[in-house]
Design an enzyme around this catalytic site. Structure first.
Site, mmCIF file in Angstrom:
data_model
loop_
_atom_site.group_PDB
_atom_site.id
_atom_site.type_symbol
_atom_site.label_atom_id
_atom_site.label_comp_id
_atom_site.label_asym_id
_atom_site.label_seq_id
_atom_site.Cartn_x
_atom_site.Cartn_y
_atom_site.Cartn_z
ATOM 1 N N ASP A 390 0.873 -1.163 0.000
ATOM 2 C CA ASP A 390 0.000 0.000 0.000
ATOM 3 C C ASP A 390 0.916 1.221 0.000
ATOM 4 O OD1 ASP A 390 -2.382 1.568 0.336
ATOM 5 O OD2 ASP A 390 -1.773 1.849 2.418
ATOM 6 N N LYS A 391 0.457 2.360 -0.568
ATOM 7 C CA LYS A 391 1.334 3.532 -0.638
ATOM 8 C C LYS A 391 1.311 4.352 0.646
ATOM 9 C CE LYS A 391 0.177 7.447 -2.585
ATOM 10 N NZ LYS A 391 0.508 8.466 -1.548
ATOM 11 N N THR A 392 0.150 4.917 0.944
ATOM 12 C CA THR A 392 0.072 5.890 2.027
ATOM 13 C C THR A 392 0.254 5.233 3.392
ATOM 14 O OG1 THR A 392 -1.450 7.200 0.690
ATOM 15 C CG2 THR A 392 -1.327 7.721 3.043
ATOM 16 N N THR A 537 -2.528 1.513 -4.818
ATOM 17 C CA THR A 537 -2.918 2.739 -4.135
ATOM 18 C C THR A 537 -4.198 3.307 -4.738
ATOM 19 O OG1 THR A 537 -2.225 4.999 -3.585
ATOM 20 C CG2 THR A 537 -1.440 4.120 -5.669
ATOM 21 N N GLY A 538 -4.920 4.047 -3.935
ATOM 22 C CA GLY A 538 -6.101 4.762 -4.418
ATOM 23 C C GLY A 538 -5.749 6.129 -4.963
ATOM 24 N N ASP A 584 -1.890 -1.120 5.941
ATOM 25 C CA ASP A 584 -2.076 -0.621 7.305
ATOM 26 C C ASP A 584 -3.020 -1.487 8.129
ATOM 27 O OD1 ASP A 584 -4.612 -0.009 6.388
ATOM 28 O OD2 ASP A 584 -4.261 2.149 6.280
ATOM 29 N N ASP A 588 -7.014 -1.954 4.244
ATOM 30 C CA ASP A 588 -6.480 -3.018 3.401
ATOM 31 C C ASP A 588 -6.864 -4.416 3.872
ATOM 32 O OD1 ASP A 588 -5.039 -1.123 1.808
ATOM 33 O OD2 ASP A 588 -3.575 -0.969 3.413
#
Length: 692
Positions: A390-392, A537-538, A584, A588
């Site tokens: 995941d990115k953030t 990622t969104g 996180d 997810d």
């Protein structure tokens, strides 16, 4: 204040010396901060210590009784050259009495074990040992009372001695293997300095603390409970809890974990979690559960141990028959061979090969902030071929920071431009404004501050009219920007803020969700291990592309809604890849559950992430590398131990049966027991050499 449309998503088998052994080996910890020092936690550790002491006591008593047994045994007298010198009327009855004491007292753990194994329909090493010593004792006793033959008491006594010694040493190794959990249990202090409503300080037991209470933590003391700093500033050592080697600065509003060690300053902490809800209790419960859960490798070892037991019983019977039948040896000789085969084939090392590695790896992972929830998932991590991040909050910090500053007016420096912009933005609560302020040094006084709704802010700084505005403001006011660097930054999906000084466009500040310093290294190491690295990622495609290029990702999926992430995992799995998802653990969760291995990162004190197989306490992508390395190292240790435990028997059983008798190589039962004990200790020591 909307500068632009930047999207921001913020068991093992019961094969030990007593049936209590497996649970004792595994359960060295309690269920909560104060409970770990309470009745349950202490009773487990005390019971295990009592078992070690019991084996030690039985060993020393048996060894003392063995001395006169050896002195009275005709074979030993003959070997030492003083045959007949220590003999008297009724000496064989004294020998029987002493041997009976060794058999019933020293051999009791094994005699008890056979009934429990047979009751559970799982014959194993206790069955083998009990049968061996019982046959030897019964036959020798019959000889004393008139049966023709030789007594077997000295072999019986030395066999029990060696078995007791081996179990004693082995149990000490097991205790050492799980010592990290005992260290966790000892992390909490005994008392807390509670701050009373009138400001006075009273020392109270930990179990009397409740959510909302305030406690004073002095320099050098342990934090008594999970909570939030409400007064004071200090640095806290969380190494034993999270694996973070450097002390962490804690100011008002910061979270602290019970059991961490306060540094140089006094702080007042408001209690947020106690008992089973505390971080330490959750960690301990996760570790206990992981150590108790059986893995696929353990099931293989269980089956192998059962087969070995059957082989040992069959081989023992065949050995006795062959020696006294076709080979024409006397019964005592055949009996010695049979007993040696049964003892040396005890699947002790095999039974411990996997559980000891499990205990060490789970304790080791907990000390490094890698919390294993699903044992099988952790073992599968060694086969991972692709990791989706995941990115953030995973590859990035989840907060804005300055990435670039572009000067559009040569009459101002980068530092001055940033200082002017930050001085105006300090009055704004917007995350982008906070990112600019956090990157600046000294701020200047602002006069006449005004917010420009949805577009920015302005104010007078050092006599100059300063504006920090969005691209939308420039467009509305027909202010054109003709700069290639600004165009490039916008194309990367970064948020660009323009700074006007006295009405003149002076520069631009680009911000983005800051990439973690460790992300690039983590991805580089994973790729070096042959693992594909991807991001899901969104966020918009430009931002995703920038992060992918900066970190060296192989592939990325952008603008993916949370509920669609699991479908992307399936898509990657359809390529024939074993996939780990790292996120996180909240948004997810479906993706973590779909992946072959789910890794929740940055959980902090919220360790009970339901969908994850592994929880990483620190928000550090490098810990994903550590998980895979530890999984591979753990599996390698298991294979090493299994190879030793089975390979040793392949060689030892034929020697015990007497296949090398013609070459003068013959193992007696005591030597066989010594070799069996040595193999067990080797397995235990090898497990303790496991490292990340």
């Amino acid at each position: 204040m909307d500068y632009n449309q930047h999207e921001h998503h913020v068991g093992q088998p019961e094969t030990d010396s007593a049936k209590d052994m497996p649970s004792e080996r595994q359960q060295h910890s309690g269920h909560s901060g104060h409970e770990m020092r309470g009745t349950e936690g202490m009773s487990r550790r005390d019971h295990h210590a009592m078992m070690i002491a019991d084996f030690r006591r039985r060993f020393w008593v048996s060894i003392i009784l063995t001395m006169p047994i050896l002195a009275l045994s005709p074979v030993i007298q003959s070997f030492l050259g003083f045959e007949g010198r220590i003999s008297f009327s009724g000496d064989t009855y004294v020998l029987l009495a002493l041997s009976s004491a060794v058999y019933f007292y020293g051999g009791w753990p094994f005699l008890k074990g056979i009934f429990e194994e047979l009751k559970a329909k799982t014959p194993a090493m206790m069955t083998l040992i009990a049968l061996a010593i019982t046959v030897a004792y019964a036959y020798s006793s019959a000889v004393v009372f008139g049966l023709a033959g030789d007594i077997f008491f000295w072999e019986l006594a030395t066999l029990i001695d060696v078995m007791l010694l081996g179990h004693w040493l082995e149990m000490r190794s097991i205790a050492a293997a799980s010592s990290a959990m005992e260290e966790l249990a000892r992390l909490m202090p005994a008392e807390a300095h509670m701050v009373m409503p009138d400001g006075s300080i009273h020392d109270v037991p930990l179990d009397s603390l409740s959510v909302g209470d305030r406690v004073l933590v002095k320099p050098g003391e342990k934090v008594p409970a999970d909570g939030t700093v409400v007064n004071g500033e200090t640095s806290v050592n969380e190494a034993m809890l999270t694996g973070e080697s450097q002390p962490v600065v804690k100011q008002t509003g910061a979270k602290v974990i019970g059991g961490s060690v306060n540094g140089e300053g006094s702080i007042t902490v408001e209690v947020k979690r106690t008992g089973a809800d505390s971080y330490l209790a959750q960690v301990t419960e996760l570790v206990r559960t992981a150590q108790e859960s059986k893995s696929r490798t353990q099931n293989l070892a269980d089956r192998a141990a059962l087969v070995l037991t059957v082989v040992a019983l069959g081989a023992g019977g065949i050995t006795l028959f062959v020696w006294i039948g076709p080979l024409g040896k006397d019964f005592v000789f055949g009996l010695a061979r049979m007993v040696t085969v049964m003892v040396i084939a005890c699947p002790h090392a095999l039974g411990l090969a996997v559980p000891l590695v499990v205990a060490v790896s789970t304790s080791l992972s907990a000390r490094h902030g890698l919390l294993i929830k699903n044992r099988d998932g952790f073992e599968q991590a060694r086969n991972i071929q692709a990791v989706l991040f995941d990115k953030t909050g995973t590859l990035t910090q989840g907060k804005f920071g300055i990435t670039d500053i572009v000067i559009l007016d040569n009459g101002i420096s980068r530092d001055d431009l940033l200082q002017y912009a930050a001085s105006v933005e300090v009055h704004s609560e917007h995350p982008i404004a906070k990112g600019i302020v956090a990157s600046a040094g000294k701020l200047l006084p602002v006069e006449g501050f005004k917010s420009i709704p949805g577009k920015g802010a302005q104010g007078r700084v050092s006599g100059k009219e300063v504006m920090a505005v969005s691209p939308g403001y420039l467009k509305e006011n027909n202010i054109h920007v003709d700069d290639g660097k600004v165009t490039e930054l916008t194309g990367q999906g970064k948020t660009v803020i323009f700074v006007l000084i006295d009405g003149k466009l002076s520069g631009a500040i680009a911000l983005a969700d800051i990439i973690r310093p460790e992300s690039k290294q983590a991805i580089s190491e994973l790729k070096a291990m042959g693992i594909k690295c991807m991001m899901i990622t969104g966020d918009n495609r430009q931002v995703a592309k920038w992060v992918a290029e900066e970190t060296g990702l192989d592939e990325y999926f952008a603008e993916v809604l949370p509920e669609k992430k699991a479908a992307k995992i399936k898509e990657v799995q359809s390529r024939g890849l074993k996939v780990a998802m790292t996120g996180d653990g909240v948004n997810d969760a479906p993706a973590l559950a779909q992946a072959d291995v789910g890794i929740a990162i940055g959980a902090g004190t919220d360790v009970a992430v339901a969908a994850a197989d592994i929880v990483l306490v620190r928000s550090n992508p490098l810990d994903v590398v550590s998980v895979i390395k530890l999984s591979r190292a753990t599996y390698a240790k298991m294979l090493q131990n299994l190879a030793w435990a089975t390979g040793y028997n392949v060689i030892a059983i034929p020697l015990a049966a007497g296949v090398a008798y013609s070459a003068g190589i013959l193992l007696d039962p005591a030597l066989g027991a010594a070799l069996m004990a040595a193999s067990t200790i080797i397995v235990a020591i090898n497990a303790r050499f496991l490292r990340i």
